[in-house]
Structures are given as structure tokens and as C-alpha cells.
Scaffold this motif. Structure first.
Motif, PDB file in Angstrom:
ATOM      1  N   ASN A 221     -41.089   7.232   3.591  1.00 10.86           N
ATOM      2  CA  ASN A 221     -41.783   7.033   2.319  1.00 10.86           C
ATOM      3  C   ASN A 221     -41.257   5.824   1.550  1.00 10.86           C
ATOM      4  OD1 ASN A 221     -43.769   7.662   0.398  1.00 10.86           O
ATOM      5  ND2 ASN A 221     -42.328   8.894  -0.804  1.00 10.86           N
ATOM      6  N   TRP A 222     -41.236   4.672   2.214  1.00 11.81           N
ATOM      7  CA  TRP A 222     -40.930   3.431   1.523  1.00 11.81           C
ATOM      8  C   TRP A 222     -41.919   2.351   1.930  1.00 11.81           C
ATOM      9  CZ3 TRP A 222     -39.532  -0.405   4.991  1.00 11.81           C
ATOM     10  CH2 TRP A 222     -38.850  -0.038   6.159  1.00 11.81           C
ATOM     11  N   ARG A 223     -41.843   1.222   1.235  1.00 12.21           N
ATOM     12  CA  ARG A 223     -42.820   0.152   1.457  1.00 12.21           C
ATOM     13  C   ARG A 223     -42.102  -1.191   1.440  1.00 12.21           C
ATOM     14  NH1 ARG A 223     -48.300  -0.838   0.589  1.00 12.21           N
ATOM     15  NH2 ARG A 223     -48.798  -2.965  -0.066  1.00 12.21           N
ATOM     16  N   PRO A 224     -42.328  -2.037   2.445  1.00  8.93           N
ATOM     17  CA  PRO A 224     -41.725  -3.369   2.418  1.00  8.93           C
ATOM     18  C   PRO A 224     -42.172  -4.171   1.197  1.00  8.93           C
ATOM     19  CG  PRO A 224     -42.563  -2.871   4.606  1.00  8.93           C
ATOM     20  CD  PRO A 224     -43.088  -1.801   3.697  1.00  8.93           C
ATOM     21  N   HIS A 225     -41.225  -4.807   0.563  1.00  8.59           N
ATOM     22  CA  HIS A 225     -41.496  -5.638  -0.608  1.00  8.59           C
ATOM     23  C   HIS A 225     -41.149  -7.104  -0.339  1.00  8.59           C
ATOM     24  CE1 HIS A 225     -40.272  -7.585  -4.446  1.00  8.59           C
ATOM     25  NE2 HIS A 225     -41.258  -6.885  -4.976  1.00  8.59           N
ATOM     26  N   THR A 226     -40.009  -7.319   0.335  1.00  9.71           N
ATOM     27  CA  THR A 226     -39.517  -8.662   0.633  1.00  9.71           C
ATOM     28  C   THR A 226     -39.020  -8.706   2.066  1.00  9.71           C
ATOM     29  OG1 THR A 226     -38.815  -8.971  -1.664  1.00  9.71           O
ATOM     30  CG2 THR A 226     -37.845 -10.450  -0.013  1.00  9.71           C
ATOM     31  N   ILE A 227     -39.326  -9.779   2.772  1.00 12.97           N
ATOM     32  CA  ILE A 227     -38.809 -10.001   4.123  1.00 12.97           C
ATOM     33  C   ILE A 227     -37.865 -11.198   4.085  1.00 12.97           C
ATOM     34  CG2 ILE A 227     -39.418 -10.761   6.466  1.00 12.97           C
ATOM     35  CD1 ILE A 227     -41.986  -9.165   6.238  1.00 12.97           C
ATOM     36  N   LEU A 228     -36.690 -11.032   4.681  1.00 11.18           N
ATOM     37  CA  LEU A 228     -35.738 -12.116   4.844  1.00 11.18           C
ATOM     38  C   LEU A 228     -35.663 -12.486   6.318  1.00 11.18           C
ATOM     39  CD1 LEU A 228     -32.767 -10.810   2.634  1.00 11.18           C
ATOM     40  CD2 LEU A 228     -34.744 -12.187   1.911  1.00 11.18           C
ATOM     41  N   LEU A 229     -35.752 -13.772   6.625  1.00 12.13           N
ATOM     42  CA  LEU A 229     -35.709 -14.250   8.005  1.00 12.13           C
ATOM     43  C   LEU A 229     -34.541 -15.215   8.171  1.00 12.13           C
ATOM     44  CD1 LEU A 229     -39.520 -14.975   8.533  1.00 12.13           C
ATOM     45  CD2 LEU A 229     -38.254 -12.916   9.178  1.00 12.13           C
TER      46      LEU A 229
ATOM     47  N   MET B 223     -28.762   1.264  -3.185  1.00 12.35           N
ATOM     48  CA  MET B 223     -29.804   1.091  -2.173  1.00 12.35           C
ATOM     49  C   MET B 223     -29.347   1.695  -0.848  1.00 12.35           C
ATOM     50  SD  MET B 223     -31.225  -2.752  -2.815  1.00 12.35           S
ATOM     51  CE  MET B 223     -32.979  -2.515  -2.909  1.00 12.35           C
ATOM     52  N   ARG B 224     -30.289   2.198  -0.098  1.00  5.44           N
ATOM     53  CA  ARG B 224     -29.999   2.808   1.195  1.00  5.44           C
ATOM     54  C   ARG B 224     -30.217   1.796   2.312  1.00  5.44           C
ATOM     55  NH1 ARG B 224     -33.810   6.070   1.177  1.00  5.44           N
ATOM     56  NH2 ARG B 224     -35.122   5.567   2.967  1.00  5.44           N
ATOM     57  N   LEU B 225     -29.214   1.636   3.163  1.00  2.00           N
ATOM     58  CA  LEU B 225     -29.293   0.718   4.290  1.00  2.00           C
ATOM     59  C   LEU B 225     -29.723   1.477   5.537  1.00  2.00           C
ATOM     60  CD1 LEU B 225     -28.625  -2.173   5.432  1.00  2.00           C
ATOM     61  CD2 LEU B 225     -26.386  -1.221   6.032  1.00  2.00           C
ATOM     62  N   THR B 226     -30.704   0.927   6.247  1.00  2.00           N
ATOM     63  CA  THR B 226     -31.205   1.543   7.467  1.00  2.00           C
ATOM     64  C   THR B 226     -31.274   0.501   8.573  1.00  2.00           C
ATOM     65  OG1 THR B 226     -32.581   3.086   6.184  1.00  2.00           O
ATOM     66  CG2 THR B 226     -33.124   2.823   8.507  1.00  2.00           C
ATOM     67  N   ALA B 227     -30.802   0.869   9.766  1.00  2.00           N
ATOM     68  CA  ALA B 227     -30.924   0.019  10.952  1.00  2.00           C
ATOM     69  C   ALA B 227     -32.072   0.547  11.796  1.00  2.00           C
ATOM     70  CB  ALA B 227     -29.629   0.024  11.748  1.00  2.00           C
ATOM     71  N   LEU B 228     -33.073  -0.286  12.022  1.00  2.00           N
ATOM     72  CA  LEU B 228     -34.240   0.109  12.809  1.00  2.00           C
ATOM     73  C   LEU B 228     -34.159  -0.545  14.178  1.00  2.00           C
ATOM     74  CD1 LEU B 228     -36.994  -0.478  10.080  1.00  2.00           C
ATOM     75  CD2 LEU B 228     -35.677   1.614  10.518  1.00  2.00           C
ATOM     76  N   PRO B 229     -33.970   0.220  15.252  1.00  2.00           N
ATOM     77  CA  PRO B 229     -33.917  -0.378  16.593  1.00  2.00           C
ATOM     78  C   PRO B 229     -35.253  -1.005  16.974  1.00  2.00           C
ATOM     79  CG  PRO B 229     -33.022   1.860  16.592  1.00  2.00           C
ATOM     80  CD  PRO B 229     -33.722   1.670  15.274  1.00  2.00           C
TER      81      PRO B 229
ATOM     82  N   GLN C 227     -33.362 -13.427  -5.966  1.00  2.00           N
ATOM     83  CA  GLN C 227     -33.401 -12.175  -6.731  1.00  2.00           C
ATOM     84  C   GLN C 227     -34.441 -11.280  -6.078  1.00  2.00           C
ATOM     85  OE1 GLN C 227     -31.433 -11.656  -9.448  1.00  2.00           O
ATOM     86  NE2 GLN C 227     -30.638 -13.746  -9.643  1.00  2.00           N
ATOM     87  N   ALA C 228     -34.016 -10.100  -5.612  1.00  2.00           N
ATOM     88  CA  ALA C 228     -34.956  -9.183  -4.954  1.00  2.00           C
ATOM     89  C   ALA C 228     -34.552  -7.748  -5.248  1.00  2.00           C
ATOM     90  CB  ALA C 228     -34.980  -9.426  -3.450  1.00  2.00           C
ATOM     91  N   LEU C 229     -35.461  -6.995  -5.843  1.00  2.00           N
ATOM     92  CA  LEU C 229     -35.253  -5.575  -6.137  1.00  2.00           C
ATOM     93  C   LEU C 229     -33.949  -5.331  -6.897  1.00  2.00           C
ATOM     94  CD1 LEU C 229     -36.456  -3.910  -2.794  1.00  2.00           C
ATOM     95  CD2 LEU C 229     -37.783  -4.618  -4.793  1.00  2.00           C
TER      96      LEU C 229
ATOM     97  N   ASP D 153     -34.380   2.896  -4.798  1.00  2.00           N
ATOM     98  CA  ASP D 153     -34.731   4.255  -5.227  1.00  2.00           C
ATOM     99  C   ASP D 153     -36.216   4.409  -5.488  1.00  2.00           C
ATOM    100  OD1 ASP D 153     -32.070   4.957  -5.082  1.00  2.00           O
ATOM    101  OD2 ASP D 153     -31.685   4.725  -7.235  1.00  2.00           O
ATOM    102  N   ASP D 154     -36.889   3.315  -5.850  1.00  2.00           N
ATOM    103  CA  ASP D 154     -38.328   3.411  -6.132  1.00  2.00           C
ATOM    104  C   ASP D 154     -39.190   3.269  -4.876  1.00  2.00           C
ATOM    105  OD1 ASP D 154     -38.204   0.717  -5.526  1.00  2.00           O
ATOM    106  OD2 ASP D 154     -38.779   0.003  -7.511  1.00  2.00           O
ATOM    107  N   GLY D 155     -38.555   3.149  -3.699  1.00  2.00           N
ATOM    108  CA  GLY D 155     -39.304   3.102  -2.445  1.00  2.00           C
ATOM    109  C   GLY D 155     -39.656   1.712  -1.969  1.00  2.00           C
ATOM    110  N   ARG D 156     -39.341   0.693  -2.742  1.00  2.00           N
ATOM    111  CA  ARG D 156     -39.557  -0.675  -2.270  1.00  2.00           C
ATOM    112  C   ARG D 156     -38.368  -1.081  -1.406  1.00  2.00           C
ATOM    113  NH1 ARG D 156     -40.321  -4.176  -7.450  1.00  2.00           N
ATOM    114  NH2 ARG D 156     -38.580  -2.821  -8.094  1.00  2.00           N
ATOM    115  N   ALA D 157     -38.630  -1.960  -0.436  1.00  2.00           N
ATOM    116  CA  ALA D 157     -37.575  -2.274   0.530  1.00  2.00           C
ATOM    117  C   ALA D 157     -37.526  -3.765   0.849  1.00  2.00           C
ATOM    118  CB  ALA D 157     -37.779  -1.491   1.819  1.00  2.00           C
ATOM    119  N   ILE D 158     -36.314  -4.224   1.122  1.00  2.00           N
ATOM    120  CA  ILE D 158     -36.072  -5.548   1.696  1.00  2.00           C
ATOM    121  C   ILE D 158     -35.906  -5.359   3.198  1.00  2.00           C
ATOM    122  CG2 ILE D 158     -34.477  -7.497   1.784  1.00  2.00           C
ATOM    123  CD1 ILE D 158     -33.655  -6.686  -1.122  1.00  2.00           C
ATOM    124  N   VAL D 159     -36.640  -6.109   3.986  1.00  2.00           N
ATOM    125  CA  VAL D 159     -36.603  -5.991   5.446  1.00  2.00           C
ATOM    126  C   VAL D 159     -36.091  -7.307   6.022  1.00  2.00           C
ATOM    127  CG1 VAL D 159     -37.975  -5.598   7.529  1.00  2.00           C
ATOM    128  CG2 VAL D 159     -38.506  -4.339   5.429  1.00  2.00           C
TER     129      VAL D 159
END
Length: 255
Positions: A43-51, A1-7, A96-98, A20-26
Motif C-alpha cells: 500500500n504505497w506509491r512511487p513518488h520519486t525515482i533516483l537513478l 521512513m521504511r527501507l525495503t529491498a526489492l529483488p 529535497q524529496a518527501l 508514513d503517508d505511503g509515498r516512496a522514493i525508488v
């Protein structure tokens, strides 16, 4: 999985783990706009949000993201101040997520219901632990905060710390005031300064590095104990006393 930091905002980070399939944990989307923009551009889409906790700069974008992306799972601590959660979790639970197994750790101190999440590679600590620092005690007590920091320090040292704010350089100034002879800390400070000059995040960083450098994870060391004793003008009694003195010192510290 690719890790990205969004300011986000002035110094927040929203973290995204993109499969790899474009789903993301945010993690901790305090604003929706950085997530929406990155998802469209990359080109990805949020699938799960962790707070991790209820502060608005960590949850403020959730409602808009739920409206934009149907079916989002929103995983949060047991705290009524966090609306919109589809699942509440606490200490010792596993998500369990992605295809990832993500463990939940209860880390009160910054807030009373703060949690952290860790996979086999990453530690999402919210505001419980920063690089070279930790969060202020808004709702917790020194014994709670110390227990939480001990818990995080006991996790595998290879984990990459992904915290909620870009505070590393300012934290380094205080840390070096406390522990000026720490060679690893001096090196980390210089690296962080270079990263910020290049407009790069100072995160993630290994937990192993934090164990060497972060005074809030080193409250049992002679150097930190001696520094806090000098600051307080008296001998410290135990590790809780060290942490309480260190946190109070940091809260009033000015360069």
C-alpha cells in the motif's frame, strides 16, 4: 521512513524508502514489476525515482513506472543514455524529496557519469561500491575509481550502504583471499553466508563495516598492498597501482 529491498533479475536490488503517508522514493528500478507488486501489496506509491547510472538493469523499468504512476519525478545524472529524466543532477547538488535532504556525489569509474545519493541515514551507491567489493571499470580509469572510492569512504561511517547487487558472498571469497588475517572480514563473511542460507539480503550494511572489511576501501593498508604486490610479482608504486592491480585481479578471479 521504511527501507525495503526489492529483488530484481538474478541478483539486483531495487531500493524503496517509504514514508508514513505511503509515498516512496525508488532507487534504480531496472524492472517495473517488483515495484508495482510491492506497491500494491504494501500500500504505497512511487513518488520519486533516483537513478545512479545508465545500465539497463538499473533504469529498465522507468518508462513503465512513469506510465503507471502519473507525475513521477525521475532524477538522473547528466547522461543522454538515460531517457525520461525530469531532472539532471551532479556533484554537490542537494535533492529535497518527501522531507529528506539527499546529497549527490559524482563517482565515476564503473561508468563515466555514475552518481551516488546519500541522506542522513542511507547511501545508495548503485554499482560504484558493493559490500566487500566495487563495480568493474567499464568506462572509467583507476585514478577515477580510486578518487570515487575515497569520496564514498569519507562519508559518515554510520550510513547504511544500499548497493545495486547481492554480491556479498562471492565478494567475500575474493576479499578473504586478499586479506586472510582480517578478523572483521571473516566475521562478515560468516554473517553473509547465514543470511543467504535464510534467504535474507546481506544489505544494508554500515559503511563502518565496509571500511573494516572491503579491500577496495583499504588500498592504503599494508596487508592489501602486500597481497597485490605478490599477485603482480613486483612492488606496488602507489595507491592507484594497488587499486588497478586489485581490480584486475578481481576481474579474473575464479574460486
Amino acid at each position: 521512513m521504511r527501507l525495503t529491498a526489492l529483488p530484481a533479475f538474478a541478483d539486483n536490488y531495487i531500493w524503496a524508502l517509504v514514508a508514513d503517508d505511503g509515498r516512496a522514493i525508488v532507487v534504480d528500478p531496472g524492472q517495473a514489476a517488483p515495484v508495482v507488486a510491492a506497491a500494491a501489496q504494501q500500500n504505497w506509491r512511487p513518488h520519486t525515482i533516483l537513478l545512479t547510472h545508465h545500465h539497463d538493469d538499473h533504469i529498465g523499468g522507468v518508462t513503465e513506472l512513469q506510465a503507471r504512476f502519473a507525475g513521477l519525478e525521475v532524477i538522473a545524472p547528466h547522461d543522454p543514455r538515460i531517457p525520461g529524466a525530469t531532472r539532471r543532477v551532479g556533484e554537490g547538488e542537494r535533492i529535497q524529496a518527501l522531507g529528506l535532504e539527499i546529497d549527490v556525489v559524482s563517482v565515476p569509474g564503473h561508468t563515466r557519469t555514475h552518481i551516488a545519493f546519500h541522506s542522513a541515514e542511507h547511501l545508495f551507491s548503485g554499482d560504484a561500491l558493493f559490500s566487500l567489493g566495487c563495480g568493474r571499470m567499464f568506462e572509467g580509469t583507476p585514478p577515477q575509481l580510486l578518487a570515487s572510492l575515497h569520496k564514498l569512504a569519507s562519508l559518515p561511517p554510520h550510513l547504511l550502504l544500499c548497493c545495486g547487487h547481492e554480491y556479498t558472498v562471492s565478494n567475500a571469497v575474493f576479499a578473504r583471499h586478499v586479506d586472510p588475517a582480517n578478523v572483521a572480514l571473516a566475521r562478515r563473511h560468516e554473517e553473509a553466508l547465514a543470511m543467504r542460507r535464510d534467504e535474507r539480503p546481506t544489505l544494508p550494511v554500515t559503511l563502518a563495516s565496509e571500511l573494516e572489511c572491503n579491500p577496495f576501501l583499504r588500498t592504503d593498508t599494508p596487508a592489501v598492498r602486500a597481497a597485490v604486490s605478490r599477485h603482480l610479482g613486483r612492488p606496488v608504486t602507489d595507491e592507484v597501482d594497488v587499486l588497478a592491480g586489485l581490480r584486475d585481479w578481481k576481474d579474473g578471479f575464479r574460486t
